[in-house]
Design a protein around this motif. Structure first.
Motif, short mmCIF file in Angstrom:
data_model
loop_
_atom_site.label_atom_id
_atom_site.label_comp_id
_atom_site.label_asym_id
_atom_site.label_seq_id
_atom_site.Cartn_x
_atom_site.Cartn_y
_atom_site.Cartn_z
N ARG A 1 1.12 -1.20 0.02
CA ARG A 1 0.24 -0.07 0.31
C ARG A 1 1.22 1.39 -0.23
NH1 ARG A 1 -2.09 -3.72 3.62
NH2 ARG A 1 -0.72 -3.37 5.34
N LEU A 2 0.67 1.98 -1.35
CA LEU A 2 2.26 2.95 -1.63
C LEU A 2 1.16 3.88 -1.41
CD1 LEU A 2 4.16 1.45 -4.43
CD2 LEU A 2 4.48 1.08 -2.14
N VAL A 3 1.98 4.90 -0.70
CA VAL A 3 1.24 6.45 -0.64
C VAL A 3 1.75 7.84 -1.30
CG1 VAL A 3 0.69 8.94 0.62
CG2 VAL A 3 -0.06 6.27 1.89
N HIS A 4 1.64 7.88 -2.83
CA HIS A 4 1.79 8.10 -3.76
C HIS A 4 2.18 10.27 -3.16
CE1 HIS A 4 1.77 11.51 -7.52
NE2 HIS A 4 2.87 10.78 -7.63
N LEU A 5 3.65 10.38 -3.39
CA LEU A 5 3.98 12.06 -3.10
C LEU A 5 3.97 12.44 -4.29
CD1 LEU A 5 6.22 12.22 0.73
CD2 LEU A 5 3.75 12.29 0.25
N ALA B 1 -0.36 2.32 5.27
CA ALA B 1 0.56 2.25 4.89
C ALA B 1 1.83 1.45 4.87
CB ALA B 1 0.95 3.94 3.96
N THR B 2 2.08 0.95 3.72
CA THR B 2 3.15 0.06 3.39
C THR B 2 4.36 0.79 2.62
OG1 THR B 2 2.60 -1.44 2.06
CG2 THR B 2 2.19 -2.24 3.84
N ILE C 1 -2.43 -2.14 -9.04
CA ILE C 1 -3.98 -0.62 -9.69
C ILE C 1 -2.77 0.45 -8.46
CG2 ILE C 1 -5.00 -2.45 -10.10
CD1 ILE C 1 -6.24 -0.06 -6.71
N ALA C 2 -3.62 1.44 -9.07
CA ALA C 2 -3.34 2.90 -8.30
C ALA C 2 -4.94 3.81 -7.98
CB ALA C 2 -2.60 3.46 -9.85
N ALA D 1 -1.27 -1.76 -4.20
CA ALA D 1 -1.91 -0.39 -4.23
C ALA D 1 -1.11 0.72 -4.14
CB ALA D 1 -3.53 -0.64 -4.41
N ALA D 2 -1.35 1.21 -5.29
CA ALA D 2 -1.05 3.32 -5.07
C ALA D 2 -1.40 3.84 -4.94
CB ALA D 2 0.39 3.18 -6.31
#
Length: 436
Positions: A14-18, A42-43, A260-261, A304-305
């Motif tokens: 679980r990627l948080v997009h910065l 988040a991972t 997926i995003a 997911a992102a």
């Protein structure tokens, strides 16, 4: 009691997009934010540096070391500190570097202007220019060197608006039985093969939108699934969520691993001030439904992102600032893990400091009461934006009110009368002179 969603559906990442382009945050903000991201589920991070990255040597003009760069770009020490904070919080980092489309931050410079596919547009790089691949390799090399512990690299490659349009690319496309699709895939393969040879431990992610219209046979004949993992992005809510028919069947035939995003901000308008949280919750809910139906077709669903765009391209206006979207991000992560419920909403709202004021997920008629002394980093900016929108509404209401319009008409009439009087007075001696 919260019930966690099925692990198969969720994937392991679980990627948080910065999105740092246009709004790079101070490192002290990350010190406060990253522990919360981990707490919310988040991972890791999908880190899009763009021109805030401290590129050096031949690439120094495009990065934070460049003479014309933003003063708010990161130094090598600051970038390293960001990665250290993430590591200390148990967040894996996946850097994102654009290699085909969205390359305005490079192609705007005179040094690389000749690499544009279309001279007037700095977004897409020409895959046929002999200087293109060396430039992309340099970008990747410097990014990887500063991220020594990564397992994944995202090479972008979405929204290549100008493809097969220069004279050389036009001839190449015409000579190939697969046309422009071959141009796109051959460029991606050249990049992916370089990464695989140079950094064999890295797995490569790309955005999927350019692949959607390419036939299954073409994808298989280029062996693209051997090299890259697509990240299927879609940001719409349930009522207009629509992936191409047969997408999962096609992708599962080609790609063993799929991502997926979703979006927690930056997907409802390029000038949006604060997120429409209900929109983003609905997007996540629909994605979960989509995966529940189709994920069993995929050999491995990576995860997911959660994207949060700062601006739609390098020249675009800013959309939601990250602090205004923290409630949306916290809710979306919780929804992904546990589904949406009043209990989940209440727990997140309380943890963020929404005690005396509700945390609204749909836009309310303004002006609205605004909370203070919230509990998440950057809440002052979020509250300040709410005040701004309240004042903007009040100003608009005054401007369009009947009373204001009457005053405006009266003032116009006075100015018109005065102007007419002045004009007649000034014209009178002229008329007399003509008569004499």
């Amino acid at each position: 009691m919260e019930k966690k969603m099925d692990t198969l559906t969720l994937g392991s990442h679980r990627l948080v997009h910065l999105d740092l382009k246009g709004a790079p945050l101070r490192t002290c903000y990350f010190e406060k934010l990253f522990p919360l991201l981990r707490t919310w589920g988040a991972t890791g991070l999908l880190l899009e540096w763009e021109d805030t990255f401290p590129y050096n040597r031949e690439l120094s003009p495009i990065g934070s070391n460049g003479p014309s760069s933003l003063a708010s770009g990161y130094s090598v020490q600051e970038a390293g500190h960001i990665l250290q904070i993430a590591g200390d919080c148990g967040l894996a980092v996946v850097p994102l570097v654009q290699t085909f489309g969205h390359m305005e931050f490079i192609l705007k410079h005179d040094e690389w202007r000749s690499l544009r596919e279309v001279e007037a547009f700095p977004s897409s790089i020409c895959p046929s220019n002999p200087r293109t691949l060396p430039l992309v390799k340099s970008l990747i090399r410097q990014i990887v060197n500063l991220h020594p512990d990564i397992q994944y690299l995202h090479i972008g490659s979405d929204e290549v608006w100008h493809l097969g349009l220069c004279s050389v690319c036009t001839k190449r496309a015409a000579a190939s039985k697969y046309g422009k699709s071959a141009l796109y895939l051959e460029h991606i393969l050249a990049i992916a093969q370089y990464i695989q040879e140079t950094y064999p431990y890295l797995k490569i992610i790309i955005w999927d939108d350019m692949l959607r219209s390419i036939d299954l046979q073409i994808l298989n004949e280029h062996y693209i699934g051997k090299y890259v993992e697509p990240m299927v992005w879609h940001y719409n809510p349930r009522d207009n969520f629509a992936l191409p028919i047969g997408l999962w069947d096609k992708y599962s035939t080609v790609f063993p691993n799929i991502w997926i995003a979703t979006a927690f901000k930056g997907a409802t308008g390029s000038t949006q001030h604060i997120p429409v949280i209900r929109h983003h919750i609905s997007n996540h809910e629909k994605w979960l439904e989509e995966l529940a139906i189709h994920v069993n077709k995929v050999h491995e669903f990576r995860g997911a992102a959660f994207t949060g765009w700062s601006r739609y391209d390098h020249y675009a206006t800013m959309c939601e600032l990250l602090p205004t979207a923290i409630p949306s991000l916290a809710l979306c992560l919780k929804v992904w893990l546990y589904g949406y419920s009043e209990e989940t909403h209440a727990q997140v709202a309380k943890s963020l400091g929404y005690i005396d004021h509700p945390l609204h997920i749909i836009p309310q008629p303004r002006p609205i009461p605004i909370p203070s002394n919230l509990l998440f980093p950057g809440w002052e900016i979020a509250v300040g934006m709410e005040w701004f929108l309240n004042f903007k509404t009040k100003f608009h209401n005054i401007v369009v009110s009947d009373q204001y319009m009457m005053i405006k008409v009266e003032n116009m009439q006075k100015r018109w009368s005065f102007s007419t009087f002045s004009l007649e007075k000034n014209r009178f001696p002229i008329i007399l002179g003509i008569c004499h």
